[in-house]
Design an enzyme around this catalytic site. Structure first.
Site, PDB file in Angstrom:
ATOM      1  N   LYS A 205       9.206  11.743   5.439  1.00 46.39           N
ATOM      2  CA  LYS A 205       8.103  11.640   4.473  1.00 46.39           C
ATOM      3  C   LYS A 205       6.985  12.638   4.846  1.00 46.39           C
ATOM      4  CE  LYS A 205       9.295   6.911   3.439  1.00 46.39           C
ATOM      5  NZ  LYS A 205       9.175   5.495   3.763  1.00 46.39           N
TER       6      LYS A 205
ATOM      7  N   GLN B 240       5.324   1.368   6.846  1.00 51.89           N
ATOM      8  CA  GLN B 240       6.782   1.473   6.970  1.00 51.89           C
ATOM      9  C   GLN B 240       7.382   0.111   7.338  1.00 51.89           C
ATOM     10  OE1 GLN B 240       8.643   4.338   6.272  1.00 51.89           O
ATOM     11  NE2 GLN B 240      10.353   2.912   6.432  1.00 51.89           N
TER      12      GLN B 240
ATOM     13  N   ASP C 145       3.753   2.856  -2.803  1.00 52.51           N
ATOM     14  CA  ASP C 145       5.105   2.299  -2.676  1.00 52.51           C
ATOM     15  C   ASP C 145       5.421   1.403  -3.875  1.00 52.51           C
ATOM     16  OD1 ASP C 145       6.875   2.965  -0.705  1.00 52.51           O
ATOM     17  OD2 ASP C 145       5.992   1.670   0.826  1.00 52.51           O
TER      18      ASP C 145
END
Ligand code: NDP
Length: 285
Positions: free
Chosen positions: A51, A95, A118
């Site tokens: 990422k 994460q 997200d």
């Protein structure tokens, strides 16, 4: 035949890079993404690294925040609060998975809805159901739909079977497919006659986490197969589809790796740029 998610994601990143560079030239500003990672989970580190690398490619400012895995829930929420109030950060990602003493739902809800790139918050998931594209669509479902869109199929009247009903893949992707007019069936581990249901599908989206589960005998000839699974077996990565076997009878199929995975990252960056643009509009720019 093969849906090349890697190539498609690279095109998206290149377009983002151009847009960001143009805007930076005019205003000196760039979008910012913060990625919080707890502890030393090897798989999480690999995901975070890719990422960050994608941010570097596009010119998005990335901030990796590595925290001790024994951090308390309250301390983690405080870190998120700081990022919620940071003007240079437009997107916040924590994460997953988190250590068992931390409640994922609470952490997810601590992220500002404006920075939930997200798309895991209830508000953003609710917007998907309503077909309201003002929110952030979770990255993997958005990537899947992007790939299906590339095929220029009219989904009205098509039978789509989604295997897996998780909050991050199965349920949101099913909602997006319903919004597009597809006749959508969502299956799970207790579904009776799964093979029979799959055999009638024009499109299969499978996200169950079982290597090579979907075999040739379960797939209709000419169907489209989107493989979301990422399964590590003896150091190699496999999807949920028995790719070598299935690829010869389908019209289109995503490989693993190189299919849905890179699209997930591209959509994360797309969402970060969307968050940045919304903020710039609010500020009258
Ligand atoms: P979850 O474990 O949260 O959910 C799995 C789902 O699959 C459940 O609904 C489960 O059913 C169903 N399932 C399990 N076994 C079977 C079976 N034999 N037949 C039918 N259904 C079954 O998984 P996630 O959605 O988080 O992830 C799924 C896969 O996708 C994983 O391999 C993950 O690594 C991958 N993934 C990939 C991403 C990417 O970017 N490419 C992003 C996110 C995930 P039940 O509800 O009955 O338990």
């Amino acid at each position: 035949m093969i849906i090349d998610g890697k190539k498609c994601s690279e095109e998206i990143l290149e377009n983002l890079r151009k847009d960001i560079s143009e805007y930076k030239e005019k205003t000196g500003k760039v979008p910012g993404l913060a990625v919080i990672i707890l502890g030393n989970n090897a798989a999480s580190k690999i995901y975070v690294k890719s990422k960050i690398r994608a941010c570097e490619k596009t010119g998005i400012l990335s901030r990796e925040i590595i925290l001790d895995e024994n951090i308390s829930e309250e301390e983690l929420i405080n870190e998120i609060e700081k990022l919620n109030n940071d003007k240079n950060i437009n997107g916040i990602l924590v994460q997953l998975p988190l250590p068992s003493h931390i409640n994922e739902k609470k952490i997810c809800e601590a992220i500002s809805v404006k920075k939930d790139v997200d798309g895991f918050k209830a508000e953003n998931l609710g917007k998907i159901m309503l077909g309201d594209d003002d929110g952030f669509i979770s990255c993997t479902p958005q990537g899947i739909i992007y790939l299906i869109d590339q095929l220029n199929m009219d989904l009205h009247g098509k039978n789509v079977v989604v295997v897996g009903r998780s909050n991050i893949v199965g349920k949101p992707v099913a909602s997006l497919l319903i919004n597009k007019g597809a006749t959508t069936t969502v299956c799970n581990s207790r579904t009776k006659d799964l093979a029979g249901i799959l055999k009638k599908a024009d499109i299969i989206v499978i996200a169950i986490g079982k290597a090579k589960f979907l075999t040739k005998d379960m797939v209709k000839e000419g169907a489209v197969v989107i493989d979301v699974g990422i399964n590590r077996v003896d150091g190699k990565i496999y999807g949920d589809v028995d790719y070598e076997n299935v690829k010869d009878i389908v019209s289109h199929i995503t490989p693993v790796p190189g299919g849905v995975g890179p699209m997930t990252i591209a959509m994360l960056l797309k969402n970060t740029v969307k968050a940045f643009c919304k903020e710039e509009l609010v500020n009258g720019n």
